[in-house]
Write a protein that holds these residues in place. Sequence first.
Motif, PDB file in Angstrom:
ATOM      1  N   ARG A 117       0.733  -1.399   0.014  1.00 18.36           N
ATOM      2  CA  ARG A 117       0.024  -0.048  -0.248  1.00 18.36           C
ATOM      3  C   ARG A 117       0.834   1.181  -0.117  1.00 18.36           C
ATOM      4  NH1 ARG A 117      -2.972  -3.029   3.799  1.00 18.36           N
ATOM      5  NH2 ARG A 117      -2.055  -1.649   5.356  1.00 18.36           N
ATOM      6  N   GLN A 124      -3.100   3.970   1.113  1.00 13.17           N
ATOM      7  CA  GLN A 124      -4.560   3.769   0.959  1.00 13.17           C
ATOM      8  C   GLN A 124      -4.915   2.194   1.090  1.00 13.17           C
ATOM      9  OE1 GLN A 124      -6.479   6.454   1.238  1.00 13.17           O
ATOM     10  NE2 GLN A 124      -4.290   7.409   1.209  1.00 13.17           N
ATOM     11  N   LYS A 126      -7.918   1.197  -0.184  1.00  7.76           N
ATOM     12  CA  LYS A 126      -8.449   0.802  -1.431  1.00  7.76           C
ATOM     13  C   LYS A 126      -7.685   1.744  -2.550  1.00  7.76           C
ATOM     14  CE  LYS A 126     -13.162   0.039   0.696  1.00  7.76           C
ATOM     15  NZ  LYS A 126     -14.508   0.555   0.584  1.00  7.76           N
ATOM     16  N   GLU A 128      -8.232   3.091  -6.401  1.00  8.11           N
ATOM     17  CA  GLU A 128      -9.500   3.619  -6.880  1.00  8.11           C
ATOM     18  C   GLU A 128      -8.768   4.297  -8.471  1.00  8.11           C
ATOM     19  OE1 GLU A 128     -12.287   6.307  -5.260  1.00  8.11           O
ATOM     20  OE2 GLU A 128     -12.087   5.218  -3.227  1.00  8.11           O
ATOM     21  N   VAL A 133     -12.525   0.202  -8.117  1.00 12.32           N
ATOM     22  CA  VAL A 133     -12.248   0.268  -6.757  1.00 12.32           C
ATOM     23  C   VAL A 133     -12.175  -0.984  -6.417  1.00 12.32           C
ATOM     24  CG1 VAL A 133     -13.081   0.940  -4.270  1.00 12.32           C
ATOM     25  CG2 VAL A 133     -13.849   2.204  -6.449  1.00 12.32           C
ATOM     26  N   VAL A 134     -10.739  -1.284  -5.867  1.00  9.92           N
ATOM     27  CA  VAL A 134     -10.107  -2.592  -5.141  1.00  9.92           C
ATOM     28  C   VAL A 134      -9.779  -2.356  -3.717  1.00  9.92           C
ATOM     29  CG1 VAL A 134      -8.370  -4.279  -5.479  1.00  9.92           C
ATOM     30  CG2 VAL A 134      -9.097  -3.174  -7.674  1.00  9.92           C
ATOM     31  N   ASP A 135     -10.390  -3.164  -3.119  1.00  6.59           N
ATOM     32  CA  ASP A 135     -10.311  -3.189  -1.551  1.00  6.59           C
ATOM     33  C   ASP A 135      -9.120  -4.209  -1.286  1.00  6.59           C
ATOM     34  OD1 ASP A 135     -10.345  -4.013   1.215  1.00  6.59           O
ATOM     35  OD2 ASP A 135     -12.322  -3.214   1.285  1.00  6.59           O
ATOM     36  N   LEU A 136      -7.998  -3.808  -1.063  1.00  5.37           N
ATOM     37  CA  LEU A 136      -6.828  -4.449  -0.787  1.00  5.37           C
ATOM     38  C   LEU A 136      -6.919  -5.282   0.338  1.00  5.37           C
ATOM     39  CD1 LEU A 136      -4.219  -1.670  -1.667  1.00  5.37           C
ATOM     40  CD2 LEU A 136      -4.687  -3.446  -3.031  1.00  5.37           C
ATOM     41  N   THR A 139      -9.863  -7.930  -1.231  1.00  5.00           N
ATOM     42  CA  THR A 139      -9.586  -8.332  -2.696  1.00  5.00           C
ATOM     43  C   THR A 139     -10.894  -8.195  -3.508  1.00  5.00           C
ATOM     44  OG1 THR A 139     -10.019 -10.643  -2.348  1.00  5.00           O
ATOM     45  CG2 THR A 139      -7.775  -9.960  -2.090  1.00  5.00           C
TER      46      THR A 139
END
Length: 227
Positions: A117, A124, A126, A128, A133-136, A139
């Motif tokens: 990150r 971050q 997430k 964007e 949008v990817v939630d790390l 996933t």
Amino acid sequence: MKVLIVEDEPALRAALVEYLTQDGFRCEQAAGYAAAHEKVKLYEYDAVLLDLTLPDGRGLDLLRTLKADRSAAGVLILTARDALADKLAGLELGADDYLTKPFHLAEVSARLRAVLRRRHFEGQPKVEFAGIVVDLATTAVTVHGQPVILTRKQYELLLYFLAHPGRVLTKEALAEHAWGDGVDAVDSFDFIYTHLKNLRQKLQEAGGGQYLRTVYGLGYQLLDPDA
């Protein structure tokens, strides 16, 4: 996320590879300085998990090589409990973080994700980009709010593009990132086309437009379809 694990203790190295692979990382490994040095000269990594005490050289020297080569890889160093001087030296040379042995494997995974990150996504949780949008942490991927179900390879390829928006990425670089260093022995990288075609289709079906552009003779790049 492609990680090079540099650790000379076989049992610990095997445990790290097994745990991190199950947790979604693409793992390569080296048991000593010489093998690790060869790999960082030949291949790119998102992160290097680096034991500072190696049988044939110093981990700090490998860290110096990474910095001299302007490698984009984050570095998480592993040190003995009483090796304060090594910890400080590693951080001075540009390591991102350190862990003291013994440690929990779950913490290694969490620290590596934090390095990713910070290195590629400004810390971050997430990512964007133009409606993607990817939630790390989970996933999860959405496009304009619509969930997109990706295979593991498609997710790894998308994340690699998101880490390098606008940059032309070759088929060789994409294959090496998602399938590991051994892929350079294959005769053709045409299989990448199928994975990218399916990724494109899923992004479009969610209303995302043409994010992935083919640059003929060179590779592929991620662009804002509305720009």
